[in-house]
Write a protein that holds these residues in place. Structure first.
Motif, short mmCIF file in Angstrom:
data_model
loop_
_atom_site.label_atom_id
_atom_site.label_comp_id
_atom_site.label_asym_id
_atom_site.label_seq_id
_atom_site.Cartn_x
_atom_site.Cartn_y
_atom_site.Cartn_z
N ASP A 129 0.82 -1.09 0.09
CA ASP A 129 0.07 -0.07 0.04
C ASP A 129 0.75 1.24 -0.06
O ASP A 129 0.41 2.47 -0.27
N PRO A 182 -3.33 -11.96 -4.18
CA PRO A 182 -3.63 -10.50 -4.53
C PRO A 182 -2.53 -9.45 -5.01
O PRO A 182 -2.61 -8.66 -5.90
N LEU A 183 -1.51 -9.64 -4.27
CA LEU A 183 -0.34 -8.63 -4.67
C LEU A 183 0.30 -9.24 -5.85
O LEU A 183 0.61 -8.36 -6.75
N ARG A 226 -0.96 -10.90 -8.35
CA ARG A 226 -1.53 -10.79 -9.57
C ARG A 226 -1.75 -9.19 -9.89
O ARG A 226 -1.87 -8.77 -10.99
N ARG A 227 -1.75 -8.25 -8.97
CA ARG A 227 -1.92 -6.92 -9.21
C ARG A 227 -0.60 -6.51 -9.69
O ARG A 227 -0.54 -5.66 -10.71
N ARG A 241 -0.76 -7.60 -13.37
CA ARG A 241 -1.48 -6.85 -14.38
C ARG A 241 -0.92 -5.38 -14.47
O ARG A 241 -0.92 -4.63 -15.66
N ALA A 242 0.05 -4.95 -13.57
CA ALA A 242 0.57 -3.73 -13.72
C ALA A 242 1.99 -3.83 -14.46
O ALA A 242 2.77 -2.73 -15.09
#
Length: 326
Positions: A71, A101-102, A104-105, A108-109
């Protein structure tokens, strides 16, 4: 002076990560990051990431301070997210719900995901290695194949670059991988900077064959090659005749060489390798005996249990519960 780094790395050590690959990788970044030996992050930069603030313990018990949590930064600002695997492959894979979650984020980035050592088990458990080839430590190849049969192994590789997924078997090979990534982003000259300071003679390609994996003290070429084939074929249905043919000699010659260098026949040596693999896996995984039987080509768990008791004098379940105390 460089206005901004050529490359930016997020370094994510997982619980019980190994210090050797982490230290080798980050020190190679440090040497290439600045002129001389000033350790400033000018040409490449890195941040030590963790899901939570605080410290993460290595497999040796040494604690590493987390510099940032997800974050607190923008993932798209980084080129690579480098994960350093934990000591136990299955425990590392079990981290998937927390880390998915981290990861996959980051994917995607557009951040390239790099798995070092057992971190490949985590990426595979998150479904992030589907369609990619992966380099895994030789000790964990059978375990990885049993857990993720749909993921292609890049066998006998120190590291493997496959688009946005990069993997490394671990250990000192992390230095070789760091050099390759730096060469792609900052040029070969800067990537090689500092190797002499690290007392590294030369870098190795991903296809480099480990001489130490051969294990034979006699230096006998045929035995060396046979042992390498045995290690990569723990579940193979081939017999000693086929093995000898692959080496290029007769079975009688192969057995004579094994008796001279190892004190046992080639078949006995291969069986010992298989049972030693099961012994190690009982202590370092939660896989069932049936799964371990598949890994070494034994027909069923009952037969493996009998073989294990004959060799070690204790049932596999008892051995696991006692933590390996015989």
């Amino acid at each position: 002076m460089a206005e901004c780094p050529d490359l930016r790395f997020l370094l994510l050590p997982l619980p019980e990560f190994a210090l050797l690959p982490f230290g080798g990788f980050i020190d190679k970044l440090r040497f290439s990051a600045d002129d001389e030996d000033y350790s400033r992050q000018r040409y490449c930069a890195w941040t030590i990431l963790g899901l939570q603030p605080g410290h993460v313990l290595s497999s040796s018990g040494a604690a590493l301070r987390i510099e940032a949590t997800p974050d607190e930064l923008t993932l798209a600002d980084y080129d690579y997210l480098v994960l350093f695997g934990g000591r136990n492959a299955q425990a590392t894979a079990a981290l998937a719900p927390a880390y998915q979650p981290l990861l996959r984020r980051a994917a995607r980035a557009g951040v390239k995901l790099v798995a070092i050592d057992n971190a490949s088990f985590l990426l595979a458990a998150c479904g992030l290695l589907d369609g990619h080839r992966v380099a895994v430590h030789w000790r964990h190849e059978a375990e990885f194949r049993a857990s993720f049969a749909h993921v292609r192994l890049a066998r006998e590789r120190l590291y493997c670059l496959d688009g946005a997924r990069i993997s490394c078997a671990g250990g000192a090979a992390a230095i070789d991988l760091a050099v390759e990534l730096l060469a792609q982003g900052s040029g070969r000259a800067r990537a090689l900077k500092g190797l002499a300071d690290m007392l590294v003679d030369e870098t190795r390609s991903g296809q480099h064959a480990l001489r130490s994996l051969q294990m034979a003290s006699s230096g006998e070429r045929h035995v060396d090659r046979a042992i390498a084939l045995m290690r990569h074929g723990l579940a193979s249905a081939d017999g000693i005749e086929q093995l000898a043919a692959s080496v290029g000699i007769s079975r009688r010659q192969l057995d004579r060489l094994f008796h001279a260098s190892q004190g046992m026949s080639a078949r006995e040596y291969w069986n010992e390798l298989r049972l030693q693999h099961v012994r190690w896996r009982l202590l370092n995984s939660s896989h069932s005996l049936a799964q371990l039987a598949d890994e070494i080509g034994v027909s069923d768990a009952s037969h493996l249990g009998k073989l294990f008791r004959q060799r070690f004098g204790v049932a596999p379940g008892t051995f696991r519960r006692q933590g390996g105390v015989l």
